[in-house]
Design an enzyme around this catalytic site. Structure first.
Site, PDB file in Angstrom:
ATOM      1  N   ARG A   1       0.786  -1.193   0.004  1.00  0.00           N
ATOM      2  CA  ARG A   1       0.066   0.077   0.226  1.00  0.00           C
ATOM      3  C   ARG A   1       0.867   1.170  -0.046  1.00  0.00           C
ATOM      4  O   ARG A   1       0.129   2.348  -0.114  1.00  0.00           O
ATOM      5  CB  ARG A   1      -0.989  -0.183   1.250  1.00  0.00           C
ATOM      6  CG  ARG A   1      -2.104  -1.069   0.967  1.00  0.00           C
ATOM      7  CD  ARG A   1      -3.304  -0.867   2.157  1.00  0.00           C
ATOM      8  NE  ARG A   1      -2.650  -1.730   3.247  1.00  0.00           N
ATOM      9  CZ  ARG A   1      -3.183  -1.665   4.533  1.00  0.00           C
ATOM     10  NH1 ARG A   1      -3.987  -0.853   4.937  1.00  0.00           N
ATOM     11  NH2 ARG A   1      -2.894  -2.580   5.321  1.00  0.00           N
TER      12      ARG A   1
ATOM     13  N   GLU B   1       4.077 -14.896  -3.248  1.00  0.00           N
ATOM     14  CA  GLU B   1       2.703 -15.098  -3.516  1.00  0.00           C
ATOM     15  C   GLU B   1       2.876 -16.290  -4.500  1.00  0.00           C
ATOM     16  O   GLU B   1       1.900 -17.000  -4.705  1.00  0.00           O
ATOM     17  CB  GLU B   1       2.088 -14.029  -4.426  1.00  0.00           C
ATOM     18  CG  GLU B   1       1.816 -12.836  -3.442  1.00  0.00           C
ATOM     19  CD  GLU B   1       1.100 -11.572  -4.213  1.00  0.00           C
ATOM     20  OE1 GLU B   1       1.625 -10.641  -4.973  1.00  0.00           O
ATOM     21  OE2 GLU B   1      -0.147 -11.666  -4.323  1.00  0.00           O
TER      22      GLU B   1
HETATM   23  N1  ARG Z   1      -2.174 -13.533  -4.623  1.00  0.00           N
HETATM   24  C1  ARG Z   1      -2.589 -13.650  -5.968  1.00  0.00           C
HETATM   25  C2  ARG Z   1      -1.831 -14.667  -7.026  1.00  0.00           C
HETATM   26  O1  ARG Z   1      -0.946 -15.032  -6.171  1.00  0.00           O
HETATM   27  C3  ARG Z   1      -2.609 -12.072  -6.388  1.00  0.00           C
HETATM   28  C4  ARG Z   1      -3.271 -11.175  -5.441  1.00  0.00           C
HETATM   29  C5  ARG Z   1      -2.876  -9.723  -5.642  1.00  0.00           C
HETATM   30  N2  ARG Z   1      -1.474  -9.608  -5.672  1.00  0.00           N
HETATM   31  C6  ARG Z   1      -0.578  -8.337  -5.859  1.00  0.00           C
HETATM   32  N3  ARG Z   1       0.558  -8.346  -5.579  1.00  0.00           N
HETATM   33  N4  ARG Z   1      -1.272  -7.248  -6.174  1.00  0.00           N
HETATM   34  O2  ARG Z   1      -2.121 -14.710  -8.004  1.00  0.00           O
END
Ligand code: ARG
Length: 366
Positions: free
Chosen positions: A73, A248
């Site tokens: 953010r 992620e």
């Molecule tokens: N966690 C989700 C994924 O692995 C994406 C969510 C948004 N992530 C971001 N960095 N804006 O695909």
């Protein structure tokens, strides 16, 4: 005049939003009161009011700033808004979405964008919807023996696409079509133009055999199924993107047992002893998988952030917000990275998970 409870409720939300938004934008008390009168008159006439482009742009930024699950953010004020409130057909929506994907991807130098389609508020309501969880995502095909090819998280949406007439190639990395509707109209699907979908093949800086796993991931996460609420107005289609934090992909999408479940394969490649938990083979494989993700995105010139840097950026965000006399809300379980959490300050801190408007919300999935 008789004020309905819908009008009363919308007026309260609108007033609070206009006051805060215009305050942050440094507008005069006179500007604020002029605009409030306008908005009130519009709500009394139509049970609805239309955001100015400036309100929409700043409102969307505020919604990002209020997103308790987001560690990224710090950059909330760098969001670019594509105003697509004129889109009246799914074809026009798709057009705007191609524009969004292309501008945001920007050849790998990713820029945060949000596209805002018409609001659902007002009567008659014809809420536009994007049925994909993300604009770009891999299909998942479940076979009779219970195994899955592709992304298990996409199995039910993939089935929907097939019911609509789409056919995948049954590879682990088929990009799903875009599925759109407006109001109660039929869902329509669109193949995403191939030249728009940037992907990164994964390799490891010092494990040459890593490439043989054939792993890849798409460059940009575009979350497309959330509702954006600004000043009581509900935007049911408002896809947005940032860039990836490595974990992620490396610690969730490719590692989770119920996703691509790659830790056993990576461990085998590294020659680790997978017969004992205490060898910490999962942890070792996890680290190298994450090294590969960060290395590959960087090597392909695609923006990505590691979780240590992201946590430092979040700390700067917290400081900025304190200085602006705003409370930082957050959800600890999402903010804390899934890899080496206690090495970041977030692990050692407490966050209040309050819902503040403007805000992004989940909405029904079908
Ligand atoms: N966690 C989700 C994924 O692995 C994406 C969510 C948004 N992530 C971001 N960095 N804006 O695909």
């Amino acid at each position: 005049m008789n004020v309905t409870s819908i009008q009363q409720d919308l007026l309260e939300h609108a007033t609070a939003f206009i006051r805060q938004c215009y305050g942050e934008l440094g507008k005069s008390a006179q500007d604020i009161s002029l605009r409030l009168h306008e908005v009130e008159a519009e709500i009394m006439q139509q049970d609805h009011y239309k955001h100015t482009p400036e309100e929409l742009a700043h409102g969307a930024k505020m919604a990002w700033r209020n997103s308790n699950r987001c560690i990224g953010r710090l950059f909330w004020d760098n969001l670019s808004v594509i105003d697509a409130r004129h889109a009246g057909t799914t074809d026009e929506m798709a057009e705007a979405i191609w524009q969004h994907i292309s501008s945001a991807t920007n050849g790998g130098k990713i820029r945060p964008f949000i596209t805002v389609f018409p609001a659902s508020t007002g009567f008659p309501a014809h809420p536009p919807r994007i049925w994909n969880h993300q604009l770009i995502r891999y299909a998942g095909y479940e076979s009779d023996d219970g195994t899955t090819v592709g992304d298990p998280a996409s199995v039910s949406f993939t089935r929907l696409c097939q019911e609509l007439g789409w056919q995948g190639a049954d590879t682990p990395h088929d990009i799903l079509p875009l599925v759109l509707s407006i109001g109660n109209s039929e869902k329509k699907w669109y193949n995403i133009p191939k030249e728009l979908t940037l992907e990164v093949p994964l390799s490891h800086p010092d494990i040459p055999a890593f490439e043989e796993l054939g792993l890849r991931w798409y460059a940009v996460p575009f979350v497309s199924d959330m509702l954006l609420e600004i000043g009581g107005i509900h935007y049911t289609a408002a896809p947005f993107n940032g860039w990836y934090m490595g974990t992620e992909i490396g610690a969730r999408n490719l590692a989770d047992k119920d996703r691509y479940n790659m830790l056993p394969d990576v461990a085998r490649l590294m020659g680790l002893d997978t017969s004992s938990n205490a060898s910490l083979w999962k942890d070792k494989a996890l680290v190298e998988l994450n090294v590969a993700v960060l290395h590959s995105y960087k090597a392909h010139g695609v923006t990505i952030v590691d979780h240590h840097t992201a946590a430092q950026q979040f700390m700067r965000f917290e400081r900025n917000e304190r200085e602006s006399r705003r409370e930082v809300t957050g959800r600890w379980s999402w903010l804390v990275p899934p890899l080496s959490p206690a090495t970041t300050h977030i692990f050692h801190q407490h966050y209040e998970d309050h819902i503040v408007s403007p805000q992004f919300f989940y909405q029904n999935k079908s």
